[in-house]
Design an enzyme around this catalytic site. Structure first.
Site, PDB file in Angstrom:
ATOM      1  N   ASP A 248       0.836  -1.192   0.000  1.00  0.00           N
ATOM      2  CA  ASP A 248       0.000   0.000   0.000  1.00  0.00           C
ATOM      3  C   ASP A 248       0.869   1.239   0.000  1.00  0.00           C
ATOM      4  O   ASP A 248       1.997   1.221   0.468  1.00  0.00           O
ATOM      5  CB  ASP A 248      -0.884   0.015   1.249  1.00  0.00           C
ATOM      6  CG  ASP A 248      -2.019  -0.980   1.116  1.00  0.00           C
ATOM      7  OD1 ASP A 248      -2.211  -1.500   0.008  1.00  0.00           O
ATOM      8  OD2 ASP A 248      -2.689  -1.228   2.129  1.00  0.00           O
ATOM      9  N   LYS A 270      -4.384   2.772  -2.983  1.00  0.00           N
ATOM     10  CA  LYS A 270      -5.235   2.613  -1.816  1.00  0.00           C
ATOM     11  C   LYS A 270      -4.875   3.559  -0.680  1.00  0.00           C
ATOM     12  O   LYS A 270      -4.618   3.158   0.432  1.00  0.00           O
ATOM     13  CB  LYS A 270      -5.201   1.166  -1.291  1.00  0.00           C
ATOM     14  CG  LYS A 270      -5.587   0.135  -2.288  1.00  0.00           C
ATOM     15  CD  LYS A 270      -6.823  -0.667  -1.947  1.00  0.00           C
ATOM     16  CE  LYS A 270      -8.091   0.083  -1.839  1.00  0.00           C
ATOM     17  NZ  LYS A 270      -8.956   0.344  -2.860  1.00  0.00           N
ATOM     18  N   MET A 383      -8.692   7.785   8.890  1.00  0.00           N
ATOM     19  CA  MET A 383      -9.177   8.432   7.651  1.00  0.00           C
ATOM     20  C   MET A 383     -10.121   9.580   7.968  1.00  0.00           C
ATOM     21  O   MET A 383     -11.218   9.664   7.427  1.00  0.00           O
ATOM     22  CB  MET A 383      -9.885   7.391   6.764  1.00  0.00           C
ATOM     23  CG  MET A 383      -8.947   6.304   6.270  1.00  0.00           C
ATOM     24  SD  MET A 383      -9.783   5.042   5.322  1.00  0.00           S
ATOM     25  CE  MET A 383     -10.132   3.835   6.574  1.00  0.00           C
TER      26      MET A 383
HETATM   27  N1  SAH Z   1      -4.336  -0.844   8.511  1.00  0.00           N
HETATM   28  C1  SAH Z   1      -3.969   0.492   8.945  1.00  0.00           C
HETATM   29  C2  SAH Z   1      -5.046   1.478   8.652  1.00  0.00           C
HETATM   30  C3  SAH Z   1      -5.309   1.703   7.200  1.00  0.00           C
HETATM   31  S1  SAH Z   1      -6.517   2.924   6.892  1.00  0.00           S
HETATM   32  C4  SAH Z   1      -3.611   0.453  10.424  1.00  0.00           C
HETATM   33  O1  SAH Z   1      -3.854  -0.542  11.095  1.00  0.00           O
HETATM   34  O2  SAH Z   1      -3.039   1.430  10.905  1.00  0.00           O
HETATM   35  C5  SAH Z   1      -5.544   4.340   6.576  1.00  0.00           C
HETATM   36  C6  SAH Z   1      -5.592   5.318   7.728  1.00  0.00           C
HETATM   37  O3  SAH Z   1      -4.797   4.835   8.795  1.00  0.00           O
HETATM   38  C7  SAH Z   1      -5.037   6.676   7.424  1.00  0.00           C
HETATM   39  O4  SAH Z   1      -6.006   7.497   6.798  1.00  0.00           O
HETATM   40  C8  SAH Z   1      -4.674   7.196   8.779  1.00  0.00           C
HETATM   41  O5  SAH Z   1      -5.833   7.641   9.462  1.00  0.00           O
HETATM   42  C9  SAH Z   1      -4.218   5.917   9.461  1.00  0.00           C
HETATM   43  N2  SAH Z   1      -2.758   5.736   9.407  1.00  0.00           N
HETATM   44  C10 SAH Z   1      -2.075   4.741   8.835  1.00  0.00           C
HETATM   45  N3  SAH Z   1      -0.753   4.874   9.015  1.00  0.00           N
HETATM   46  C11 SAH Z   1      -0.589   6.010   9.721  1.00  0.00           C
HETATM   47  C12 SAH Z   1       0.535   6.708  10.239  1.00  0.00           C
HETATM   48  N4  SAH Z   1       1.772   6.263  10.051  1.00  0.00           N
HETATM   49  N5  SAH Z   1       0.309   7.852  10.917  1.00  0.00           N
HETATM   50  C13 SAH Z   1      -0.922   8.302  11.118  1.00  0.00           C
HETATM   51  N6  SAH Z   1      -2.029   7.701  10.662  1.00  0.00           N
HETATM   52  C14 SAH Z   1      -1.867   6.565   9.973  1.00  0.00           C
END
Ligand code: SAH
Length: 460
Positions: A248, A270, A383
């Site tokens: 991703d 994505k 998100m």
């Molecule tokens: N599977 C991921 C989430 C994916 S959805 C998890 O478990 O973290 C994508 C959202 O995750 C982004 O819009 C943001 O809100 C959050 N996100 C993912 N990585 C991030 C990071 N390094 N810092 C802050 N928010 C993050």
């Protein structure tokens, strides 16, 4: 990178060294491990150097270096422990066209000698560009311990067998063969002596030639929020052995660096907004590579099971009859609370918590806003950047306190991590300062700010 590491072919080539004291001895001990022709220029050489010369290990010229002495030398070392003399001989050697190193003088050196772990023919070179020799020595020590002393023997015998292994098709089959040799069959055979290794290689090749085609395998791997140190060991191993990595856009570049060098890397968008590959395309790619027999790593940011569309991909993989493993990762919410020094739950404050999204595929996501608007609730909102106004409006409509703390954490666990402490009423404005992926911790203020919010988090 100011210095590019290479392994130079020195067999039969000239290496010239000027100096006869301790610095010269240290360099010569290293250089004599090579198959180069070494010439030493020294007025007053140490006794060892004279012995080495008598044993034919090097050529000794008992005078200071003069113009032309370094002609045709591949490398030149100035090791006189005398700045003026080192400068003089280096100028001469450079005029003769040699690549020059001045011991303990980074600025004058055209190359530097790394710390070396020698398991000939396996050689590990460690460099810190002169910045931290202590660190290089510590790494060397760890590697010396980690690499069995007999690795070199296995590599030498293995090399003589390379042509036979060409009977196996290139790529994964050959890699599997060599992995089996180096980490399993080889060390075992070596316990019975060096002569047992060749027959073991032959038996191993037969069994690999007769093995039926391997089917593919899919690892769904959580990459965590960004810091490579937050990867699990299983994630590391999966990346080490992957043939194909479908990742991703949110996965940190430092983590992609850890994938096996030969792996095919495919980015599949994505991010939620902007152009991205459709879910059907991604699923089709996973299946296609799996059916070709590849070890596919489907790498997702955070935890694959949190807002990662994991089950949709799993359903397809299962329907295609492919095997799979799920490797959990640290989700953004866990990384974010760690960054602000808080806990997602706390006795007497919130016995439960919500992971919610600000928007989903159909637009802004709907939730039980009324329940979340009650005091002391905590939610990690993923998100949420674009949905901030909507989330704020819904919560306030259901009676949430405008002063409820909200912490925005962007780029969780990365070098550019940002922590913005705000309140529900100021949330949309505060988000204007947020760059990169952001997660909202609703109901939690950063630990440092708690003192200023006694009424809101009386229990904290
Ligand atoms: N599977 C991921 C989430 C994916 S959805 C998890 O478990 O973290 C994508 C959202 O995750 C982004 O819009 C943001 O809100 C959050 N996100 C993912 N990585 C991030 C990071 N390094 N810092 C802050 N928010 C993050």
């Amino acid at each position: 990178m100011k210095h590019f590491p290479i392994f130079m072919a020195v067999e039969g080539r000239r290496i010239v060294l000027s100096g006869g004291g301790d610095a010269a001895l240290a360099k010569l001990r290293l250089l004599m491990k090579t198959e180069a022709k070494i010439t030493v220029f020294a007025d007053d050489p140490a006794a060892e150097i004279m012995e080495w010369a008598a044993d034919g290990k090097l050529r000794l010229v008992r005078r200071a270096l003069e113009p032309g002495d370094a002609t045709c030398a591949a490398l030149f070392y100035a090791a006189n422990e005398d700045d003026a003399e080192d400068l003089r001989v280096t100028r001469l050697a450079q005029a003769d066209g040699a690549l020059c190193n001045v011991v303990d003088n980074l600025a004058l050196s055209q190359f530097i000698t790394p710390a070396i772990v020698d398991r000939d023919p396996v050689t590990v070179a460690i460099g810190t560009e002169g910045a931290a020799p202590v660190l290089a020595r510590a790494i060397k020590k760890d590697l010396e311990e980690a690499l069995p002393a007999r690795l070199g023997t296995l590599a030498r015998i293995g090399k003589t067998f390379r042509h036979a292994v060409e009977a196996l098709p290139m790529g994964r089959k050959r890699r599997d063969f060599w992995a089996d040799y180096y980490f399993n069959t080889g060390p075992k055979a070596l316990e019975d002596g060096e002569e047992a290794v060749q027959p073991a290689l032959e038996t191993l090749l037969d069994s690999h030639l007769n093995a039926t085609a391997r089917s593919g395998h899919i690892d769904f791997v959580g990459a965590g929020p960004g810091d490579p140190d937050l990867l699990t060991m299983k994630a590391r191993r999966a990346l080490d052995t992957a043939d194909v990595v479908l990742y991703d856009r949110l996965v940190a570049p430092e983590i992609l660096e850890l994938a096996r060098r030969e792996a095919t890397m495919i980015e599949c968008g994505k991010t939620g907004f902007g152009p991205s590959m459709s879910q059907d395309d991604i699923t089709a790619l996973i299946i296609e590579h799996g059916q070709q027999g590849a070890h596919v790593v489907r790498l997702k940011s955070g935890d694959p099971a949190v807002f990662g569309r994991l089950e949709e991909e799993l359903d397809a993989v299962e329907a295609a009859g492919l095997s799979y493993t799920i490797v959990p990762g640290i989700t953004a919410a866990s990384g974010a609370v760690a960054a602000i020094g808080r806990s997602l739950t706390r006795r007497g404050r919130n016995d439960g918590l919500r992971f919610i999204t600000g928007h989903d595929m159909d637009g802004f996501a709907d939730h039980d806003w009324k329940a979340l608007a009650a005091p002391n609730e905590v939610a990690a909102i993923y998100m949420a950047k674009r949905a901030a106004r909507f989330v704020q409006g819904r919560l306030m409509m259901f009676g949430a306190d405008a002063a409820t703390p909200v912490t925005i954490v962007t780029n969780v666990s990365r070098a550019d991590q940002q922590i913005i402490g705000t309140t529900l009423s100021a949330l949309p404005d505060a988000l204007k300062d947020a760059n990169g992926p952001a997660i909202l911790l609703y109901g939690l203020a950063p630990r440092a700010a708690i003192a200023e919010l006694p009424k809101l988090e009386a229990q904290a």
